[in-house]
Design a protein around this motif. Structure first.
Motif, short mmCIF file in Angstrom:
data_model
loop_
_atom_site.label_atom_id
_atom_site.label_comp_id
_atom_site.label_asym_id
_atom_site.label_seq_id
_atom_site.Cartn_x
_atom_site.Cartn_y
_atom_site.Cartn_z
N ALA A 1 42.54 -9.50 -17.60
CA ALA A 1 42.04 -8.36 -18.37
C ALA A 1 40.54 -8.40 -18.58
O ALA A 1 39.98 -7.49 -19.18
CB ALA A 1 42.76 -8.30 -19.72
N ASN A 2 39.88 -9.45 -18.09
CA ASN A 2 38.44 -9.56 -18.30
C ASN A 2 37.65 -8.65 -17.36
O ASN A 2 38.12 -8.27 -16.29
CB ASN A 2 37.99 -11.00 -18.06
CG ASN A 2 38.45 -11.94 -19.16
OD1 ASN A 2 38.44 -11.58 -20.32
ND2 ASN A 2 38.86 -13.14 -18.78
N ARG A 3 36.42 -8.37 -17.76
CA ARG A 3 35.50 -7.65 -16.89
C ARG A 3 35.33 -8.42 -15.57
O ARG A 3 35.23 -9.65 -15.55
CB ARG A 3 34.14 -7.52 -17.58
CG ARG A 3 33.08 -6.78 -16.78
CD ARG A 3 31.75 -6.84 -17.50
NE ARG A 3 31.77 -6.05 -18.71
CZ ARG A 3 31.42 -4.76 -18.76
NH1 ARG A 3 31.06 -4.12 -17.67
NH2 ARG A 3 31.46 -4.12 -19.92
N ASP A 4 35.32 -7.71 -14.48
CA ASP A 4 35.16 -8.28 -13.14
C ASP A 4 36.34 -9.16 -12.74
O ASP A 4 36.20 -10.03 -11.89
CB ASP A 4 33.84 -9.06 -13.02
CG ASP A 4 33.53 -9.43 -11.56
OD1 ASP A 4 33.89 -8.64 -10.67
OD2 ASP A 4 32.94 -10.50 -11.33
N ARG A 5 37.50 -8.96 -13.35
CA ARG A 5 38.72 -9.62 -12.89
C ARG A 5 39.68 -8.53 -12.45
O ARG A 5 39.95 -7.60 -13.20
CB ARG A 5 39.36 -10.48 -13.99
CG ARG A 5 38.60 -11.76 -14.27
CD ARG A 5 38.56 -12.63 -13.01
NE ARG A 5 37.92 -13.91 -13.24
CZ ARG A 5 36.62 -14.14 -13.17
NH1 ARG A 5 35.79 -13.14 -12.92
NH2 ARG A 5 36.13 -15.34 -13.35
#
Length: 340
Positions: A234-238
């Motif tokens: 759910a992280n940015r850039d994942r």
């Protein structure tokens, strides 16, 4: 000697486009003998559903120089030589750096990516016009050693109930490998960290209900034979493989949207580049209504705050992330014990 090449006609919202495919007979999946041209034709066959699921978003390309067993790399900057109709947008990464990423607006853009040796498409959970605020909550159910796809099924059904209690409609697809991906469309009003916390809240609630079957343990040595709820996706850039994206496995599987009704009897190995186009023509797109009824993550964030007050805090971030507020030490438990 001139290199082998051909052209294919790609239908799209702006009419037909003639797209060049070089080395069309190059075999990408040796076991079923699927070629580069076969892959391009597959994208054409599923083009409308593929763009509905993955279009209008920053997308990273997983590219292979030869077969699926050959050299692979991720391309986040748009490859050079993009046609005029293929656009990009600037995005910001956890390092605070920024650069443009490709946006797919029509099937011909995805076919061009295939021409650039793309096999797997990894779209962001946010759209090009608002890259900082996801409009999808995504949860990756990842069976650990000693478990398999069948173990992810009851976890997915229980997760559906959890998300329904939080006011969210959700959709499901096979990962194309051993797991399942659950998506819930949400209003794009919260940034990535909030969405991560919402995912963790849902994952912890699922873990409470199925403690012997599901885990949120980041460290592999602590997971046991359970299904891992990978909150760090759910992280940015994942990103995870997009709907209808092929996967680089021997039988040419596809990450395939399915209905909740068919989940308990599904065999994910049957969803391949060779079979999914006919499935789509016969049954339609199970994700056709994705995004029509977005919810909010407000209830999940209330659960997050409840858990914070109960003593549960932030969970580890990926190792390439900067140190984040409230994050526990990034030390493998066995190593931490040795340091004591």
């Amino acid at each position: 000697m001139a290199s082998e090449q051909t052209t294919i006609t790609v239908q799209g919202p702006n009419g037909e486009r003639e797209m060049r495919i070089s080395s069309p007979s190059r075999v990408i999946w040796p076991e079923p003998g699927i070629t580069k041209l076969d892959l391009a034709k597959y994208i054409c066959d599923v083009g409308e559903a593929f763009i509905a699921a993955n279009g209008g978003r920053p997308v990273a390309l997983q590219r292979f120089s030869g077969t699926i067993d050959g050299e692979m790399f991720f391309s986040k900057n748009p490859p050079k030589g993009a046609p005029a109709f293929v656009r990009s947008t600037k995005v910001f990464f956890p390092s605070a750096r920024s650069h443009p990423m490709l946006i797919l607006d029509e099937p011909a853009a995805a076919v061009w990516a295939v021409q650039m040796n793309t096999i797997v498409f990894h779209p962001w959970p946010s759209r090009a016009e608002n890259t900082d605020n996801p409009d999808q909550l995504r949860i990756d159910l990842d069976p650990q050693p000693g478990t398999d796809f069948d173990d992810a099924i009851p976890a997915a059904l229980a997760l559906k109930e959890v998300l329904a209690e939080a006011g969210l409609d959700c959709f499901i697809k096979t990962s194309g490998n051993r797991g399942l991906h659950v998506y819930a469309p949400v209003e794009p009003t919260r940034e990535f960290l909030d969405v991560r916390h919402a995912v963790i809240a849902a994952a912890r609630e699922l873990e409470r209900r199925m403690p012997e079957k599901v885990t949120t343990a980041w460290w592999k040595e602590e997971r046991g034979e359970r299904v891992f709820v990978d909150f760090n996706q759910a992280n940015r850039d994942r990103t995870i493989a997009g709907a209808y994206s092929p996967r680089p496995l021997p039988h040419a599987p596809v990450s395939c949207p399915i209905t909740w009704d068919e989940l308990e009897n599904v065999d994910a190995k049957n969803f391949t580049i060779l079979t999914v186009p006919d499935r789509l023509k016969t049954l339609g797109d199970p994700w056709a209504d994705m995004g029509r009824n977005p919810g909010t993550i407000d209830t999940l964030l209330g659960w997050w705050e409840r858990d914070i007050k109960a003593g549960l805090g932030e969970l580890p971030f990926p190792p390439d992330y900067p140190k984040m507020p409230g994050e526990p030490p990034r030390v493998q438990p066995s190593r931490a014990r040795k340091q004591e």
